[in-house]
Design a protein around this motif. Structure first.
Motif, PDB file in Angstrom:
ATOM      1  N   GLN A  40       0.822  -1.307   0.310  1.00 29.80           N
ATOM      2  CA  GLN A  40       0.006  -0.199   0.196  1.00 29.80           C
ATOM      3  C   GLN A  40       0.835   1.484   0.360  1.00 29.80           C
ATOM      4  O   GLN A  40       1.686   1.796   0.807  1.00 29.80           O
ATOM      5  CB  GLN A  40      -0.619   0.099   1.061  1.00 29.80           C
ATOM      6  CG  GLN A  40      -1.808   0.333   1.244  1.00 29.80           C
ATOM      7  CD  GLN A  40      -2.905   0.939   0.796  1.00 29.80           C
ATOM      8  OE1 GLN A  40      -4.030  -0.441   0.867  1.00 29.80           O
ATOM      9  NE2 GLN A  40      -3.964   2.042   0.142  1.00 29.80           N
ATOM     10  N   LYS A  41       0.753   2.641  -1.114  1.00 33.91           N
ATOM     11  CA  LYS A  41       0.911   3.282  -1.093  1.00 33.91           C
ATOM     12  C   LYS A  41       0.653   4.797   0.006  1.00 33.91           C
ATOM     13  O   LYS A  41      -0.707   4.378   0.740  1.00 33.91           O
ATOM     14  CB  LYS A  41       1.185   4.045  -1.949  1.00 33.91           C
ATOM     15  CG  LYS A  41       2.290   3.289  -3.488  1.00 33.91           C
ATOM     16  CD  LYS A  41       2.141   4.394  -4.081  1.00 33.91           C
ATOM     17  CE  LYS A  41       3.984   5.265  -4.430  1.00 33.91           C
ATOM     18  NZ  LYS A  41       3.801   5.914  -5.325  1.00 33.91           N
ATOM     19  N   GLU A  48       3.295  -2.590   4.410  1.00 35.12           N
ATOM     20  CA  GLU A  48       2.658  -3.495   4.305  1.00 35.12           C
ATOM     21  C   GLU A  48       1.377  -4.003   4.077  1.00 35.12           C
ATOM     22  O   GLU A  48       1.876  -2.968   5.927  1.00 35.12           O
ATOM     23  CB  GLU A  48       3.335  -4.753   3.807  1.00 35.12           C
ATOM     24  CG  GLU A  48       4.617  -5.646   3.628  1.00 35.12           C
ATOM     25  CD  GLU A  48       5.419  -6.593   4.412  1.00 35.12           C
ATOM     26  OE1 GLU A  48       4.718  -7.164   5.158  1.00 35.12           O
ATOM     27  OE2 GLU A  48       5.836  -7.443   3.579  1.00 35.12           O
ATOM     28  N   LEU A  49       0.279  -3.822   3.938  1.00 32.97           N
ATOM     29  CA  LEU A  49      -0.794  -4.252   4.701  1.00 32.97           C
ATOM     30  C   LEU A  49      -1.475  -5.770   4.536  1.00 32.97           C
ATOM     31  O   LEU A  49      -0.843  -5.848   3.582  1.00 32.97           O
ATOM     32  CB  LEU A  49      -1.809  -3.660   3.960  1.00 32.97           C
ATOM     33  CG  LEU A  49      -3.475  -3.136   4.524  1.00 32.97           C
ATOM     34  CD1 LEU A  49      -3.168  -2.274   6.088  1.00 32.97           C
ATOM     35  CD2 LEU A  49      -4.099  -2.783   3.209  1.00 32.97           C
ATOM     36  N   TYR A  62      -4.396  -4.721   9.570  1.00 32.28           N
ATOM     37  CA  TYR A  62      -3.082  -3.834  10.010  1.00 32.28           C
ATOM     38  C   TYR A  62      -1.921  -3.348   9.450  1.00 32.28           C
ATOM     39  O   TYR A  62      -1.438  -4.428   8.157  1.00 32.28           O
ATOM     40  CB  TYR A  62      -2.903  -4.404  11.263  1.00 32.28           C
ATOM     41  CG  TYR A  62      -3.599  -4.453  12.094  1.00 32.28           C
ATOM     42  CD1 TYR A  62      -3.830  -3.810  12.923  1.00 32.28           C
ATOM     43  CD2 TYR A  62      -4.860  -5.905  12.238  1.00 32.28           C
ATOM     44  CE1 TYR A  62      -4.677  -3.997  14.330  1.00 32.28           C
ATOM     45  CE2 TYR A  62      -5.621  -5.843  13.219  1.00 32.28           C
ATOM     46  CZ  TYR A  62      -5.792  -5.236  14.304  1.00 32.28           C
ATOM     47  OH  TYR A  62      -6.258  -4.784  14.897  1.00 32.28           O
ATOM     48  N   LEU A  63      -1.132  -2.309   9.558  1.00 26.67           N
ATOM     49  CA  LEU A  63      -0.028  -2.418   8.832  1.00 26.67           C
ATOM     50  C   LEU A  63       0.851  -2.991   9.153  1.00 26.67           C
ATOM     51  O   LEU A  63       1.088  -3.715  10.676  1.00 26.67           O
ATOM     52  CB  LEU A  63       0.295  -1.145   9.476  1.00 26.67           C
ATOM     53  CG  LEU A  63      -0.083   0.428   8.444  1.00 26.67           C
ATOM     54  CD1 LEU A  63       0.221   1.396   9.141  1.00 26.67           C
ATOM     55  CD2 LEU A  63      -0.283   0.099   6.901  1.00 26.67           C
ATOM     56  N   SER A  64       1.584  -3.579   8.664  1.00 28.46           N
ATOM     57  CA  SER A  64       2.747  -4.565   9.168  1.00 28.46           C
ATOM     58  C   SER A  64       3.467  -4.785  10.994  1.00 28.46           C
ATOM     59  O   SER A  64       3.775  -4.677  10.975  1.00 28.46           O
ATOM     60  CB  SER A  64       3.928  -4.771   7.880  1.00 28.46           C
ATOM     61  OG  SER A  64       4.662  -3.989   7.831  1.00 28.46           O
TER      62      SER A  64
END
Length: 75
Positions: A40-41, A48-49, A62-64
């Motif tokens: 994801q930008k 990483e999403l 969640y974001l990694s």
């Protein structure tokens, strides 16, 4: 909760934090399994999403860097 050095794969078990909105808890924290990984930008960076299935609560995003790795792919 951070594991910046870990490269997540489908099936990894992770601990997720509760999600809050304006001081109110909208979902509980818990243990989940990574079901999907997306790039994801966010501004100039790409992160990483993770789509995570959490203990009977359905899928959450969640974001990694917001989850903690517990173990490898589920058996």
């Amino acid at each position: 909760m951070r594991n910046q050095n870990h490269k997540y794969i489908r099936g990894d078990r992770v601990e997720v934090p509760e999600q809050m909105f304006l001081g109110n808890r909208i979902t509980r924290g818990g243990i989940g399994v990574v079901r999907q990984i997306r790039q994801q930008k966010f501004g100039n960076a790409t992160q990483e999403l993770l789509i995570i299935q959490v203990d009977g609560q359905g899928n959450r995003k969640y974001l990694s860097n917001r989850v903690r790795w517990i173990g490898g792919p589920e058996g």
